[in-house]
Design a protein around this motif. Structure first.
Motif, PDB file in Angstrom:
ATOM      1  N   THR A 146       4.444   8.664  11.948  1.00 55.93           N
ATOM      2  CA  THR A 146       3.162  10.055  11.767  1.00 55.93           C
ATOM      3  C   THR A 146       3.296  10.963  13.063  1.00 55.93           C
ATOM      4  O   THR A 146       3.771  10.524  13.954  1.00 55.93           O
ATOM      5  N   THR A 153       0.821  -1.151  -0.053  1.00 53.88           N
ATOM      6  CA  THR A 153       0.225  -0.103  -0.144  1.00 53.88           C
ATOM      7  C   THR A 153       0.780   1.263   0.115  1.00 53.88           C
ATOM      8  O   THR A 153       2.081   1.170   0.293  1.00 53.88           O
ATOM      9  N   ASP A 154       0.502   2.203  -0.347  1.00 55.37           N
ATOM     10  CA  ASP A 154       0.969   3.556  -0.327  1.00 55.37           C
ATOM     11  C   ASP A 154       0.545   4.371   0.800  1.00 55.37           C
ATOM     12  O   ASP A 154      -0.627   4.824   1.057  1.00 55.37           O
ATOM     13  N   GLY A 155       1.457   4.326   1.799  1.00 57.29           N
ATOM     14  CA  GLY A 155       1.092   5.068   3.200  1.00 57.29           C
ATOM     15  C   GLY A 155       0.188   3.995   4.189  1.00 57.29           C
ATOM     16  O   GLY A 155       0.710   2.971   4.627  1.00 57.29           O
ATOM     17  N   SER A 156      -0.869   4.488   4.572  1.00 64.10           N
ATOM     18  CA  SER A 156      -1.548   3.523   5.564  1.00 64.10           C
ATOM     19  C   SER A 156      -2.431   2.606   4.918  1.00 64.10           C
ATOM     20  O   SER A 156      -2.787   2.591   3.774  1.00 64.10           O
ATOM     21  N   GLU A 202      -1.935  12.878  12.023  1.00 67.49           N
ATOM     22  CA  GLU A 202      -2.015  11.848  11.186  1.00 67.49           C
ATOM     23  C   GLU A 202      -2.021  10.288  12.173  1.00 67.49           C
ATOM     24  O   GLU A 202      -2.042   9.175  11.604  1.00 67.49           O
ATOM     25  N   ALA A 214      -0.684   2.605  10.415  1.00 65.90           N
ATOM     26  CA  ALA A 214       0.472   3.458   9.518  1.00 65.90           C
ATOM     27  C   ALA A 214       1.551   2.801   8.669  1.00 65.90           C
ATOM     28  O   ALA A 214       2.006   1.909   9.306  1.00 65.90           O
TER      29      ALA A 214
END
Length: 812
Positions: A633, A601-604, A637, A629
């Motif tokens: 963060t 995944t991109d990010g979370s 976030e 996450a």
């Protein structure tokens, strides 16, 4: 069964063993072979295939044997000379049914006097085994050629003549026998063969044979028995004993067994009629004893084995293998056996892998003079486990794992002895019959005709039902709508209750004769609760993905997620340890998914699911949520705050305004200082928390993660708030933004609640932004204050005074 083309179906001879390990998905049924037992009323193979598919088993194809043999004959090479313009070609004069023909040929095994497969001008051949073409009279390098001397692949005869490929032409031997006759007639390839899908008869061990299909064709009215149906009566046995004792470790693993000792003068020669029958279903003849066992396996339905009795050392033990024991099988491969495989062993070690493949040491050879012939019914699950453990599947194993009927084991044994005595030179049975077990006893089943009508949807008269069962060789008695039906001994494996009788009546009567009818029961769509859909849609708007995990998991996953497997509900027949428990929470499945997919995944990663969870005495419906996450963060976030906001939004969309309070009890999955209870109408309906660092580490989640669970039963037991539209305010509002310092010792929610009570003109106050250098230190909140009166326009001065009073709450 489609056999391997080099050896016995089940462990017989080392001759031609190269393809013994082949496993075929189809059984071949020769219509010519069937004609040994029955007169077929339907001659068209395609029509037969259609009827068999509808009433017996799926036919994958109807193959016309010798389809390319029209305009082909047996030729005899009279002379061979070199082609004057081509080093690799020869000029041949060939005696044919149309006189002597001059043919140009590239075969490397040509010789004067040999019989060949000659295709005349006009024949259709597969050029070099590939492209189809019609032969014409032509000149090749200046020399006329009237036809073709063919290799096996050019006439689709590779199964019958595997060595005659490439530059090797079909060699029919020397002599004059058959010269000028039709090649199709000479090879006995003038009939059709049906390819039966093995998967369609996996429950019918009696159908892995020509006799079995003959019975079925008679039952469905497509054939009649010839003078009498085959019985395979017992022969006369000798008075001597076997030269060894048979010791059986577990008779339940080999419940039926027959054996005897046969002495022979020589192996003999397989007769042409047997070669023709074997070739028609894919067997390549090897030698007479091997061919007899293959013939019986295909005709009667039990794979047999003939041992060289002089190679057996000491007494014979039928036992289960120990892990790591070895055997060199007929294909010359040394195989390491698992624990529990069925084997025969003597003083020199294991010599037979029962039901799968025989050993090389004890196989029938050209020097064999004493044959130990045996026939057995074996424990199907044990055969299947050994096949899986060794990765070695044979056609014999496919038959044995279905459970060969005990009566078939006896009939095949008797048929094999009959063929040995009639065909093998000097064959004589010199021992008593070695046997144990019986052929079973069928129990009558009560059948009510009214139940037949109810199940099939058509009324079938009693006379027709009785005839169906009689044709299937069942015993039927009774009248006036109540019958007593007893299955034959070869059907004990699949006829176990009245439901099986319904199926027999339906398929033989013909499902196509049953008029179609739509169900009369009203189809009412199930009730759908819109609240669940609203929560789902709201979460998807927030970037969450819904999962649908299995409700089954293993103790390893529960321990990893800090749940006690001993408290989980176990199932009685698990597919494996990893699917042996019912889930006590949706959280383990979500964590397992995150472990496998976070890096993709991109990010979370934000996921949720809904499913039943199971306690010791009860089960309930649960929503599970996880937000983890993919990198470090800041406070804004932070997964906990993001999940809290998304959860509040989703539940609000369904009409539920929840609050989050500090958790009274912290679960083992939660961080002890970052856990809260989800409260609705004063009741706890779930909890939200940051995932404990040790669990994050166990699931390879490097950064913070938050999870929540909501008891759907408790949530939906409460009525949602009905959302009513508000009128647009008649007077404008005044809005202030204030950025104030906070730390984690102070509750922002409590401060906001107190502010709302301070001024009657304060219509709303909420957090509009958040900033912090890290997630643990002090942070700044930007609060948005909205002042408004429903009765008049407020002035700046009076709002400033109200606002100053509200801000004093921060100093308190």
């Amino acid at each position: 069964m489609v056999a391997d083309t080099g050896s016995s179906l089940y462990s017989s001879s080392p001759i031609g063993i190269g393809q013994q390990n082949l496993y075929h998905l189809f059984m071949k049924i020769s219509l010519a072979w069937l004609s040994d037992f029955v007169d077929l009323k339907e001659k068209d193979p395609e029509a037969l295939a259609t009827a068999i598919t509808a009433q017996i088993a799926e036919v994958d194809a109807a193959e016309q044997k010798g389809a390319l043999l029209n305009h082909c004959c047996v030729g005899k090479v009279l002379s061979v000379s070199k082609h004057s313009n081509a080093d690799k070609l020869s000029l041949c004069d060939v005696q044919t049914d149309k006189g002597v023909k001059r043919v140009v040929c590239g075969g490397t095994n040509l010789r004067v006097g040999m019989r060949v497969a000659l295709a005349h001008v006009g024949a259709r051949v597969r050029w070099h085994g590939e492209e189809m073409m019609t032969l014409e009279k032509t000149k090749i390098r200046g020399e006329e050629s009237e036809g073709m001397i063919c290799a096996a692949e050019e006439l689709d005869l590779a199964a019958e003549f595997p060595e005659a490929t490439g530059h090797n032409i079909v060699d029919l031997g020397d002599g004059d026998d058959g010269v000028g006759t039709s090649l199709k007639e000479f090879l006995g390839l003038d009939g059709a063969v049906l390819h039966i899908d093995n998967h369609a008869i996996t429950h019918r061990a009696d159908l892995f044979s020509h006799v079995g299909f003959a019975r079925e064709l008679v039952a469905i009215g497509l054939a009649t028995w010839k003078k009498k149906r085959p019985t395979f009566t017992s022969p006369k046995f000798g008075k001597g004993s076997l030269p060894f004792k048979l010791k059986v470790q577990s008779k339940e693993l080999m419940p039926r067994y027959l054996a005897c000792l046969i002495e022979i003068d020589s192996l003999g020669e397989t007769p042409e009629w047997m070669k023709t029958r074997l070739a028609s279903v894919g067997w390549r003849p090897v030698n007479l004893p091997v061919d007899i066992t293959n013939f019986v396996a295909t005709e009667v339905g039990v794979p047999l084995h003939s041992f060289d009795a002089d190679d057996i050392k000491g007494d014979v033990s039928m036992r289960t293998s120990k892990k790591g024991e070895k055997i060199t099988t007929l294909d010359g491969v040394e195989r390491t056996l698992p624990e529990g495989g069925l084997v025969l062993s003597d003083d020199a070690g294991i010599f037979d892998l029962l039901g799968i493949m025989g050993g090389l040491r004890s196989s029938t050879k050209s020097t064999t003079k004493r044959i130990y012939l045996h026939s057995a019914s074996l424990h199907g699950p044990s055969i299947r486990k050994t096949v899986i453990a060794t990765g070695h599947r044979t056609d014999a194993a496919t038959v044995y794992e279905k459970g060969v009927p005990h009566i078939t084991t006896e009939q095949g044994f008797n048929r094999a002895i009959e063929l040995f005595l009639n065909l093998v030179p000097g064959a004589r049975v010199v021992s008593k019959l070695e046997t144990y077990g019986d052929n079973g006893k069928a129990k009558p089943i009560t059948l009510l005709l009214e139940d037949v009508t109810r199940m099939l949807g058509v009324e079938i008269d009693e006379k027709t039902v009785k005839k169906i069962f009689t044709d299937l060789e069942f015993t039927v008695s009774g009248s006036k709508g109540k019958l007593s039906v007893t299955p034959p001994l070869h059907r004990l494996g699949d006829i176990r209750g009245v439901h099986d009788l319904f199926e027999e009546v339906g398929r033989v009567y013909g499902y196509n004769k049953i008029p179609p009818a739509m169900p009369s029961t009203p189809a009412t769509p199930p009730h759908r609760d819109p609240r669940a859909q609203k929560i789902r849609h709201a979460l998807k708007e927030e970037g969450f993905f819904e999962l649908v995990p299995l409700a089954l998991l293993g103790p390893g996953l529960l321990q990893k997620a800090k749940f006690d497997p001993a408290k989980a509900t176990a199932i009685e027949n698990p597919l494996g340890e990893e699917l042996s428990l019912l889930r006590p929470s949706t959280l383990p499945g979500l964590l397992e998914h995150a472990e496998a997919n976070l890096l993709h995944t991109d990010g979370s990663l934000a996921v949720f699911c809904r499913g039943h969870i199971f306690g010791a005495q009860s089960e309930s419906d649960e929503f599970g949520f996880l937000l983890t996450a993919g990198a470090k963060t800041g406070l804004k976030e932070d997964p906990f705050l993001r999940l809290k906001a998304s959860l509040e939004h989703a539940l609000s969309a369904a009409g539920y305004d929840v609050t989050i309070e500090p958790a009274k009890e912290v679960s083992a999955q939660a961080h002890p200082g970052r856990a809260g209870d989800i409260i609705l109408a004063g009741k706890k309906i779930g909890h939200i928390f940051e995932v404990h660092p040790s669990i994050r580490s166990a699931f390879d989640l490097p950064h913070r993660a938050a999870a929540a669970t909501v008891n759907v039963d408790a949530l939906f037991a409460l009525d949602p708030t009905e959302r009513i539209g508000r009128a647009v305010p008649a007077f404008p509002s005044i809005v202030y933004d204030e950025t104030v310092a906070f730390d984690h010792t102070k509750s922002a929610a409590a401060v906001l609640a107190k502010m709302r009570k301070t001024s009657s003109l304060l219509s709303d106050v909420h957090v509009s932004d958040l900033y912090a250098k890290d997630a643990t230190g002090p942070y700044n909140l930007t609060l948005r204050f909205t002042y408004q009166s429903p009765e008049r326009t407020l002035t700046e001065e009076e709002v400033k005074k109200e606002h100053a009073t509200v801000m004093k709450v921060l100093a308190a």
